[in-house]
Design a protein around this motif. Structure first.
Motif, PDB file in Angstrom:
ATOM      1  N   TYR A  89     -17.528 -21.263 131.275  1.00 26.98           N
ATOM      2  CA  TYR A  89     -16.925 -20.570 132.410  1.00 26.98           C
ATOM      3  C   TYR A  89     -17.459 -19.144 132.390  1.00 26.98           C
ATOM      4  CZ  TYR A  89     -13.541 -24.233 133.461  1.00 26.98           C
ATOM      5  OH  TYR A  89     -12.946 -25.414 133.829  1.00 26.98           O
ATOM      6  N   PHE A  90     -17.741 -18.593 133.567  1.00 22.06           N
ATOM      7  CA  PHE A  90     -18.263 -17.239 133.668  1.00 22.06           C
ATOM      8  C   PHE A  90     -17.325 -16.380 134.504  1.00 22.06           C
ATOM      9  CE2 PHE A  90     -21.845 -19.729 132.370  1.00 22.06           C
ATOM     10  CZ  PHE A  90     -22.356 -18.936 131.353  1.00 22.06           C
ATOM     11  N   ALA A  91     -17.148 -15.142 134.050  1.00 20.17           N
ATOM     12  CA  ALA A  91     -16.172 -14.235 134.646  1.00 20.17           C
ATOM     13  C   ALA A  91     -16.716 -13.522 135.877  1.00 20.17           C
ATOM     14  CB  ALA A  91     -15.746 -13.197 133.611  1.00 20.17           C
ATOM     15  N   ASN A  92     -15.851 -13.411 136.877  1.00 18.66           N
ATOM     16  CA  ASN A  92     -16.053 -12.504 137.993  1.00 18.66           C
ATOM     17  C   ASN A  92     -14.972 -11.438 137.803  1.00 18.66           C
ATOM     18  OD1 ASN A  92     -15.665 -11.125 140.444  1.00 18.66           O
ATOM     19  ND2 ASN A  92     -16.618 -12.793 141.592  1.00 18.66           N
ATOM     20  N   HIS A  93     -15.379 -10.278 137.288  1.00 16.21           N
ATOM     21  CA  HIS A  93     -14.403  -9.243 136.949  1.00 16.21           C
ATOM     22  C   HIS A  93     -13.799  -8.579 138.180  1.00 16.21           C
ATOM     23  CE1 HIS A  93     -14.808  -9.424 132.604  1.00 16.21           C
ATOM     24  NE2 HIS A  93     -16.097  -9.642 132.801  1.00 16.21           N
ATOM     25  N   GLU A  94     -14.498  -8.636 139.317  1.00 16.56           N
ATOM     26  CA  GLU A  94     -13.967  -8.023 140.540  1.00 16.56           C
ATOM     27  C   GLU A  94     -12.721  -8.744 141.030  1.00 16.56           C
ATOM     28  OE1 GLU A  94     -16.836  -7.322 143.634  1.00 16.56           O
ATOM     29  OE2 GLU A  94     -18.288  -6.547 142.168  1.00 16.56           O
ATOM     30  N   ASP A  95     -12.779 -10.080 141.085  1.00 17.60           N
ATOM     31  CA  ASP A  95     -11.595 -10.808 141.559  1.00 17.60           C
ATOM     32  C   ASP A  95     -10.814 -11.472 140.424  1.00 17.60           C
ATOM     33  OD1 ASP A  95     -13.133 -13.035 140.995  1.00 17.60           O
ATOM     34  OD2 ASP A  95     -13.224 -13.769 143.056  1.00 17.60           O
ATOM     35  N   LYS A  96     -11.184 -11.134 139.180  1.00 20.00           N
ATOM     36  CA  LYS A  96     -10.468 -11.617 137.990  1.00 20.00           C
ATOM     37  C   LYS A  96     -10.316 -13.142 137.979  1.00 20.00           C
ATOM     38  CE  LYS A  96      -8.037  -7.398 136.736  1.00 20.00           C
ATOM     39  NZ  LYS A  96      -9.048  -7.018 135.804  1.00 20.00           N
ATOM     40  N   THR A  97     -11.479 -13.809 138.110  1.00 22.19           N
ATOM     41  CA  THR A  97     -11.507 -15.267 138.052  1.00 22.19           C
ATOM     42  C   THR A  97     -12.653 -15.720 137.157  1.00 22.19           C
ATOM     43  OG1 THR A  97     -12.881 -15.327 140.047  1.00 22.19           O
ATOM     44  CG2 THR A  97     -10.492 -15.687 140.342  1.00 22.19           C
ATOM     45  N   LEU A  98     -12.486 -16.920 136.629  1.00 25.77           N
ATOM     46  CA  LEU A  98     -13.540 -17.597 135.871  1.00 25.77           C
ATOM     47  C   LEU A  98     -14.096 -18.700 136.753  1.00 25.77           C
ATOM     48  CD1 LEU A  98     -11.608 -17.984 132.519  1.00 25.77           C
ATOM     49  CD2 LEU A  98     -13.627 -16.544 132.874  1.00 25.77           C
ATOM     50  N   HIS A  99     -15.423 -18.892 136.661  1.00 27.33           N
ATOM     51  CA  HIS A  99     -16.081 -19.913 137.480  1.00 27.33           C
ATOM     52  C   HIS A  99     -16.829 -20.879 136.577  1.00 27.33           C
ATOM     53  CE1 HIS A  99     -15.193 -17.846 141.275  1.00 27.33           C
ATOM     54  NE2 HIS A  99     -15.114 -16.813 140.453  1.00 27.33           N
ATOM     55  N   LEU A 100     -16.621 -22.166 136.829  1.00 26.37           N
ATOM     56  CA  LEU A 100     -17.229 -23.219 136.015  1.00 26.37           C
ATOM     57  C   LEU A 100     -18.746 -23.160 136.113  1.00 26.37           C
ATOM     58  CD1 LEU A 100     -16.769 -25.741 134.242  1.00 26.37           C
ATOM     59  CD2 LEU A 100     -16.743 -27.084 136.363  1.00 26.37           C
ATOM     60  N   GLY A 101     -19.376 -23.200 134.952  1.00 22.67           N
ATOM     61  CA  GLY A 101     -20.825 -23.273 134.862  1.00 22.67           C
ATOM     62  C   GLY A 101     -21.221 -24.656 134.387  1.00 22.67           C
ATOM     63  N   PRO A 102     -22.371 -24.782 133.746  1.00 21.08           N
ATOM     64  CA  PRO A 102     -22.811 -26.079 133.240  1.00 21.08           C
ATOM     65  C   PRO A 102     -21.791 -26.666 132.253  1.00 21.08           C
ATOM     66  CG  PRO A 102     -24.644 -24.548 133.261  1.00 21.08           C
ATOM     67  CD  PRO A 102     -23.406 -23.751 133.560  1.00 21.08           C
ATOM     68  N   TYR A 103     -21.642 -27.989 132.301  1.00 18.59           N
ATOM     69  CA  TYR A 103     -20.744 -28.673 131.373  1.00 18.59           C
ATOM     70  C   TYR A 103     -21.155 -30.126 131.220  1.00 18.59           C
ATOM     71  CZ  TYR A 103     -18.245 -30.972 135.249  1.00 18.59           C
ATOM     72  OH  TYR A 103     -17.929 -31.745 136.342  1.00 18.59           O
ATOM     73  N   VAL A 104     -20.622 -30.747 130.174  1.00 14.03           N
ATOM     74  CA  VAL A 104     -20.809 -32.175 129.925  1.00 14.03           C
ATOM     75  C   VAL A 104     -19.437 -32.753 129.617  1.00 14.03           C
ATOM     76  CG1 VAL A 104     -21.757 -33.889 128.329  1.00 14.03           C
ATOM     77  CG2 VAL A 104     -23.168 -31.975 129.063  1.00 14.03           C
ATOM     78  N   GLY A 105     -19.101 -33.836 130.279  1.00 13.65           N
ATOM     79  CA  GLY A 105     -17.818 -34.486 130.060  1.00 13.65           C
ATOM     80  C   GLY A 105     -17.252 -34.938 131.390  1.00 13.65           C
ATOM     81  N   ALA A 106     -15.988 -35.317 131.357  1.00 13.19           N
ATOM     82  CA  ALA A 106     -15.325 -35.791 132.565  1.00 13.19           C
ATOM     83  C   ALA A 106     -15.315 -34.697 133.629  1.00 13.19           C
ATOM     84  CB  ALA A 106     -13.895 -36.213 132.233  1.00 13.19           C
ATOM     85  N   PRO A 107     -15.454 -35.080 134.905  1.00  9.47           N
ATOM     86  CA  PRO A 107     -15.380 -34.087 135.982  1.00  9.47           C
ATOM     87  C   PRO A 107     -14.039 -33.347 135.923  1.00  9.47           C
ATOM     88  CG  PRO A 107     -16.101 -36.209 136.833  1.00  9.47           C
ATOM     89  CD  PRO A 107     -15.680 -36.426 135.408  1.00  9.47           C
ATOM     90  N   THR A 108     -14.055 -32.083 136.341  1.00  9.09           N
ATOM     91  CA  THR A 108     -12.829 -31.292 136.351  1.00  9.09           C
ATOM     92  C   THR A 108     -12.605 -30.675 137.725  1.00  9.09           C
ATOM     93  OG1 THR A 108     -11.650 -29.434 135.350  1.00  9.09           O
ATOM     94  CG2 THR A 108     -14.051 -29.236 135.454  1.00  9.09           C
ATOM     95  N   ASP A 109     -11.328 -30.583 138.106  1.00 12.95           N
ATOM     96  CA  ASP A 109     -10.957 -29.901 139.346  1.00 12.95           C
ATOM     97  C   ASP A 109     -10.882 -28.396 139.126  1.00 12.95           C
ATOM     98  OD1 ASP A 109     -10.704 -32.307 140.692  1.00 12.95           O
ATOM     99  OD2 ASP A 109      -8.560 -32.485 140.250  1.00 12.95           O
TER     100      ASP A 109
END
Length: 151
Positions: free
Chosen positions: A45-65
């Protein structure tokens, strides 16, 4: 494969000039997921410090919402604020936990620092109760220190 055996493989992926940054991150997710039995979902997960959110990046495993997570929410959101590793031996015992799947029993999240700034994190889910040790933490800190060289 042991953590010591995996370290040079992580470094090899990071130093592969043929791969984009996302391909390197994806390769690390696959490497860890395939070689560590208790790593059942591996992602960034990568941070967007302006809106204080984390955004999903590359991953392996079950899909996530959970593609966007507010700082403070769930284990990942808490790490975005605390800047500290968070090991959860039993997710059922956590009040501020975002359930991804009923198969997830435990989680470890280790922040990713670049020039002293927490830019994101590696997140690992396990289908096993309490599998994570200090060795997992040290290994994932190593992984993140290698990844930090990409930024």
């Amino acid at each position: 494969m042991t953590f010591q055996e995996l370290q040079p493989k992580v470094s090899e992926i990071i130093s592969d000039a043929q791969l984009s940054r996302d391909e390197k991150l994806q390769g690390i997710c696959q490497l860890l997921n395939e070689n560590i039995a208790h790593y059942n979902w591996v992602g960034f997960y990568f941070a967007n410090h302006e809106d204080k959110t984390l955004h999903l990046g590359p991953y392996v495993g079950a899909p996530t919402d959970h593609t966007v997570i507010p700082f403070g929410k769930g284990i990942c959101g808490q790490v975005a604020e605390s800047n500290a590793n968070f090991v959860v031996p039993d997710v059922a015992a956590q009040d501020n936990y975002i359930a991804c799947s009923f198969t997830v029993k435990s989680e470890i999240v280790v922040p990713l620092f670049v020039n002293g700034i927490n830019i994101g994190q590696i997140d690992i889910d396990s289908h096993v109760l309490d599998p994570f040790t200090a060795e997992d933490e040290r290994f994932l800190e190593f992984v993140n220190s290698e990844i930090a060289t990409l930024y």
